[in-house]
Design an enzyme around this catalytic site. Structure first.
Site, PDB file in Angstrom:
ATOM      1  CD  GLU A 161     -26.756 -62.324  -1.510  1.00 33.63           C
ATOM      2  OE1 GLU A 161     -27.415 -61.448  -2.096  1.00 33.63           O
ATOM      3  OE2 GLU A 161     -26.978 -62.675  -0.328  1.00 33.63           O
ATOM      4  CD  GLU A 235     -30.877 -63.540  -4.309  1.00 35.37           C
ATOM      5  OE1 GLU A 235     -31.094 -62.450  -3.733  1.00 35.37           O
ATOM      6  OE2 GLU A 235     -30.400 -64.535  -3.727  1.00 35.37           O
TER       7      GLU A 235
END
Length: 604
Positions: A161, A235
């Site tokens: 991320e 995710e």
């Protein structure tokens, strides 16, 4: 012998060994599950129709002190990966070095913060030097387990991320090269939410997305960025995490499976984060700070398909029903659940005040000015990472004590060992009682968890991080005690003098009782009615924090951490002991909130 063709992303669909392949993945963190239960959790994953395991790797556990590495016992990553292969699962490895994961400092070791110039997650030389040393040890262990070498690892994630953090346009290239130069040859991928997709990638690496709801054209954005590439939701958030003092987050099972079904119908691959959350044992739970600091609870149940203690949920059954349609062969039957026990209540029999326990802690460090726990000269000069730190100094008057928000994160305040109040990020001023003679001011400061996501990673020093003022004058000359409650400290204190519960109780303090187990130990949940806030240890294992404000109402105690016969339970309680430790078969999550209607989950 023909070369094994690993996972490829050269068309709209993945291929593995040259054949079409869809990732039906799920996340389980080996470090959040007792090793004795690794096989159980992975068997349940396989029986749900999952074909690929993903796991993070926590740097702070594997290198707790600079240059001191641990890949043994419950941190034996190689054994976990090999077990996954034995049970028929492929593996996507997410080695960081930053992992987020609602884990203290996103998995980065706190000793990095001893460098006053540290710039985490950048190409600052102090950071890359530490990463290089860590990756030398880690990649040496996992490279041989790649698909090309006959192992189960089919993909490796480059950092995590980074698009939501982006501070250095050379950093992701550095991490990519750090992996490849150490023998990582499988498919590389990045993982970002929609907002981070633009700047979180790196040339030659597949972009994947994180989300929970199909809104705002997220999948279309990913497809437009990578034409003729497979779509992977790295995710898919099956639930959400909890913070102290707020409701337990739930995500309706029907909504979850509806979104997953649509993703699969579109031809996408998925990875459920989490498939099984487990527990942030010890002091490892992190915190979030998007304007207000919020520490996370010890349970990482996550409202996942497999509960914290390994139970099947409605999500599990609905997901299994859905995923079986994407297998040409029948999936295995789910294994039976472990039995749980409700043991007889334990009456606390002994106590030792915090003040009496100081003789078993490290020798106090003298400091003219406040000093953060990371900068204490303990643990081979790596500093203190977790737990509590006690600061004591002499005052000559009462008046206004002002923290100037330099307490991280919560302090119990005492004058001559008498409790006078609490200072934290909300309460920064406290009136001290009047007095003319010299008295001892004590601040017991708890590190409630370092932020694991967002811009504030570099500012995660704990303890006293700046001046504390008494009547506008900075306090000086501190005696600083490291109270990190390591097993060695607990062992030393247990051999000392304890008082019976019939004597006057002094807080904070340690409270001890014995749980007798007949027969084979079983899982259970500890409840602490009447207690306020603290930490629970069973046979030396730190189960995590409890706090009466909830939402978490009890602590998971795995059966493998118990033994037949007598088991020692030690509770560190800050302010009020209930006197009795009780047990429950099932967890209590407290009041709930529907995460699908909570805007925060769409942000990160």
């Amino acid at each position: 012998m023909a070369e094994r063709q690993g996972l490829r992303a050269e068309s709209c669909h993945f291929t593995l060994q040259g054949a079409p392949f869809r990732i039906l993945g799920g996340s389980i963190h080996y470090f959040r599950v007792p090793r004795a239960y690794w096989r159980d959790r992975l068997l349940k994953m396989r029986a749900c129709g999952i074909n690929t395991l993903s796991t993070y790797v926590p740097w702070n556990l594997h290198e707790p002190e600079k240059g001191l590495f641990n890949f043994k016992d419950h941190l034996d990553l190689e054994a976990f990966i090999c077990l996954a292969e034995e049970l028929g699962l492929w593996v996507i490895l997410r080695p960081g070095p930053y992992i987020c994961a609602e884990w203290d400092l996103g998995g980065l070791p706190s000793w990095l913060l001893r460098d006053k110039d540290m710039k985490l997650r950048t190409t600052y030389s102090g950071f890359t030097s530490a990463v290089n040393s860590y990756f030398d040890k880690l990649m040496h262990r996992v490279a041989r387990l790649q698909f090309s070498n006959g192992g189960p690892i089919i993909a490796v994630q480059v950092e995590n991320e980074y698009g939501s953090y982006f501070k250095d346009d050379s950093y992701m290239k550095y991490i990519k090269e750090a992996l490849m130069s150490r023998g990582i040859t499988e498919l590389l991928l990045t993982s970002d939410n929609r907002e981070g997709l633009r700047c979180g990638g790196v040339d030659g690496v597949l972009k994947t997305i994180n989300l929970q709801k199909l809104s705002y054209g997220a999948m279309q954005s990913l497809a437009e960025m990578q034409p003729e590439k497979p779509l992977l939701v790295m995710e898919y958030w099956s639930g959400w995490f909890d913070v102290w003092g707020e409701p337990h987050h739930i995500y309706p099972a029907e909504e979850m499976t509806a979104v997953i079904s649509e993703l699969l119908e579109r031809g996408a691959s998925i990875n459920l984060y989490m498939f099984h959350g487990g527990t942030s044992f010890g002091f490892m739970s992190g915190a979030v700070d998007l304007g207000i600091y919020k520490p996370q609870i010890s349970s990482y149940d996550y409202d996942a398909p497999l509960s914290e203690c390994g139970d099947y949920t409605l999500k599990y059954h609905l997901l299994r029903s859905l995923l079986t349609n994407y297998h040409s062969e029948p999936v295995p039957e789910p294994p039976p659940l472990q039995d749980r026990a409700v043991y007889e209540a334990v009456l606390v029999s002994q106590h030792m005040s915090l003040w009496d326990s100081l003789q078993y802690a490290e020798k106090p460090f003298k400091s003219e000015d406040p000093i953060s726990m990371e900068n204490l000269p303990v643990h081979n000069s790596n500093g203190q990472s977790y737990g509590y730190t006690l600061y004591e100094t002499t005052i000559l008057s009462g008046g206004s004590l002002n923290s100037r928000n330099n307490i991280r994160d919560r302090a119990l305040v005492f004058v001559d060992r008498q409790f006078v109040g609490i200072l934290d990020y909300r309460t920064q001023e406290l009136a001290l009682p009047k007095g003319k003679d010299a008295r001892t001011l004590s601040l017991l400061v708890e590190n409630c968890g370092r932020v694991n996501y967002g811009e504030a990673l570099d500012a995660q020093h704990k303890g006293l991080v700046g001046d504390i003022l008494l009547n506008h004058t900075p306090l000086k000359r501190f005696a600083v005690h490291s109270m990190d409650m390591t097993p060695s400290f607990l062992n030393r204190s247990h051999s000392g003098k304890w008082n019976s519960m019939t004597e006057s109780l002094v807080y904070p303090g340690f409270f001890k009782g014995t749980l007798h187990v007949d027969g084979e130990p079983r899982d259970t949940f500890i409840k602490l009615p009447g207690w306020m806030k603290g930490v629970v240890f069973v046979n030396g294992n730190n189960l995590g924090r409890y706090w009466c404000i909830g939402p978490q109402k009890n602590l998971y105690l795995p059966g493998p951490w118990l033994k037949t016969g007598n088991n020692q339970i030690t509770v560190f309680e800050e302010q009020r002991a209930g006197g009795t430790i009780v047990f429950a078969e099932n967890p209590e999550h407290g009041r709930t909130i529907d995460v699908s209607r909570h805007p925060f989950c769409t942000i990160i």
